[in-house]
Each structure stands twice: as C-alpha cells, then as structure tokens.
Scaffold this motif. Structure first.
Motif, PDB file in Angstrom:
ATOM      1  N   THR A 107      -1.841   4.829   9.500  1.00 51.07           N
ATOM      2  CA  THR A 107      -3.284   4.685   9.268  1.00 51.07           C
ATOM      3  C   THR A 107      -3.511   3.851   8.017  1.00 51.07           C
ATOM      4  N   ASN A 108      -4.739   3.429   7.798  1.00 50.60           N
ATOM      5  CA  ASN A 108      -5.069   2.696   6.574  1.00 50.60           C
ATOM      6  C   ASN A 108      -4.856   3.597   5.360  1.00 50.60           C
ATOM      7  N   THR A 109      -4.222   3.046   4.333  1.00 43.62           N
ATOM      8  CA  THR A 109      -3.943   3.830   3.121  1.00 43.62           C
ATOM      9  C   THR A 109      -4.423   3.065   1.898  1.00 43.62           C
ATOM     10  N   GLU A 110      -4.440   3.766   0.776  1.00 39.24           N
ATOM     11  CA  GLU A 110      -4.896   3.201  -0.486  1.00 39.24           C
ATOM     12  C   GLU A 110      -3.827   2.293  -1.091  1.00 39.24           C
ATOM     13  N   VAL A 111      -4.288   1.409  -1.974  1.00 35.36           N
ATOM     14  CA  VAL A 111      -3.357   0.569  -2.720  1.00 35.36           C
ATOM     15  C   VAL A 111      -2.831   1.360  -3.909  1.00 35.36           C
ATOM     16  N   ASN A 112      -3.692   1.953  -4.708  1.00 30.73           N
ATOM     17  CA  ASN A 112      -3.376   2.816  -5.835  1.00 30.73           C
ATOM     18  C   ASN A 112      -2.436   2.150  -6.841  1.00 30.73           C
ATOM     19  N   THR A 113      -1.721   2.950  -7.644  1.00 30.61           N
ATOM     20  CA  THR A 113      -0.903   2.423  -8.741  1.00 30.61           C
ATOM     21  C   THR A 113       0.411   1.837  -8.220  1.00 30.61           C
ATOM     22  N   PRO A 114       0.989   0.904  -8.964  1.00 29.74           N
ATOM     23  CA  PRO A 114       2.278   0.344  -8.543  1.00 29.74           C
ATOM     24  C   PRO A 114       3.365   1.417  -8.390  1.00 29.74           C
ATOM     25  N   ARG A 115       3.386   2.383  -9.290  1.00 33.29           N
ATOM     26  CA  ARG A 115       4.417   3.429  -9.234  1.00 33.29           C
ATOM     27  C   ARG A 115       4.317   4.246  -7.942  1.00 33.29           C
ATOM     28  N   SER A 116       3.093   4.480  -7.467  1.00 39.40           N
ATOM     29  CA  SER A 116       2.916   5.289  -6.257  1.00 39.40           C
ATOM     30  C   SER A 116       3.303   4.513  -4.996  1.00 39.40           C
ATOM     31  N   THR A 128       0.858  -1.189   0.000  1.00 36.99           N
ATOM     32  CA  THR A 128       0.000   0.000   0.000  1.00 36.99           C
ATOM     33  C   THR A 128       0.890   1.233   0.000  1.00 36.99           C
ATOM     34  N   GLN A 129       0.286   2.399  -0.058  1.00 40.53           N
ATOM     35  CA  GLN A 129       1.042   3.642   0.027  1.00 40.53           C
ATOM     36  C   GLN A 129       1.339   3.970   1.488  1.00 40.53           C
ATOM     37  N   GLY A 130       2.284   4.883   1.704  1.00 36.31           N
ATOM     38  CA  GLY A 130       2.521   5.417   3.037  1.00 36.31           C
ATOM     39  C   GLY A 130       3.604   4.740   3.858  1.00 36.31           C
TER      40      GLY A 130
END
Length: 151
Positions: free
Chosen positions: A109-118, A79-81
């Motif tokens: 905190t809970n974060t988004e999965v989003n794009t692989p690059r991010s 995930t991000q973060g």
C-alpha cells in the motif's frame, strides 16, 4: 640455560610471532577490509529476480566468522514498508569479483516517506570459506550506487 629461561624466551618469541600473524594476509580476519564506494557493475545477463534494486547502498561489511564470513549491507528505500530483502549473488567474474544485487519488494500500500533512518533496510548473507576462496572483491550494488570490500 635453565628450563625457566628457555620457557620465558619461547613465550616471548610466540607473542612476537602472533603480532606478525595478526597483520599478515594469512589471518582470515584481514581478508576483506572496510567497504568503499564503487561504480555499479553492468552485468551481461538479464536479472532473473524481478524485485527492484534498493535505491542506495549506505553501508557494506564483510564480517569474518569461523568457517566463513557474513556479508552485511544496509540500503535506503524511497519510502517505508519495503520488504523481502536479499543479497542476490551473480556469477563470479574471471578476475575474482563477486557481485551481489541488493533486491527487495516495494510496499503493498502507499506508505510515508518519513525520516531517512526509518527507510533503512539491513540484510545479511553467510558465505563459507570454500565459496570465498577464489573471491578477491565483493561488491553490493543498488540502483544508484555500489560499495565494495577487497582482500
């Protein structure tokens, strides 16, 4: 022979010799090649650093600079973060393999999965020529894979 011809001949020999040095093992810029995939290494001692390993090591490079080299790796997290990333060195093995564990902390905190690059995290570490003297292979490992660069 006139001095001009001797100087021209010396310059040509010098240029020819530089080309040979460029490709030789004596040139520090040739010490470590490109990274390639490798199996992870199981180390006998328990890890002192409790941060989890990065999910996957995407790239790894050993970039020579005057007086040493920068070991740079990019990993991908689930995930991000993720933060506080480090290459944690392990003891040098008898056959000259230096293993770095790519460790980092998860998001608070809970974060988004989003794009692989991010979800990519890049970390680097400087090592002096003195510390690299006995090293034949550098390995950066994550939870699912590892990458290596050899002399």
């Amino acid at each position: 022979m006139p001095a001009r011809q001797i100087a021209l001949l010396s310059l040509c020999l010098l240029l020819i010799g530089c080309g040979g040095f460029r490709d030789s093992r004596l040139n520090p810029f040739n010490w470590f090649g490109r990274s390639e995939p490798r199996e992870t290494i199981v180390l006998p001692a328990a890890a002192e650093d409790k941060r989890p390993l990065v999910e996957a090591v995407l790239t790894m490079a050993v970039e020579p600079i005057p007086g040493g080299a920068i070991i740079r790796a990019t990993g991908q997290t689930p995930t991000q973060g993720w933060w506080k990333a480090d290459l944690v060195p392990q003891p040098l093995t008898e056959d000259g393999v230096l293993v770095f564990e790519f460790r980092l902390l998860p998001p608070i905190t809970n974060t988004e999965v989003n794009t692989p690059r991010s979800r990519e995290v890049t970390v680097g570490l400087y090592m002096s020529d003195i510390k690299l003297e006995a090293v034949r292979e550098i390995v950066v490992q994550g939870a699912t894979n590892a990458r290596t660069a050899r002399r």
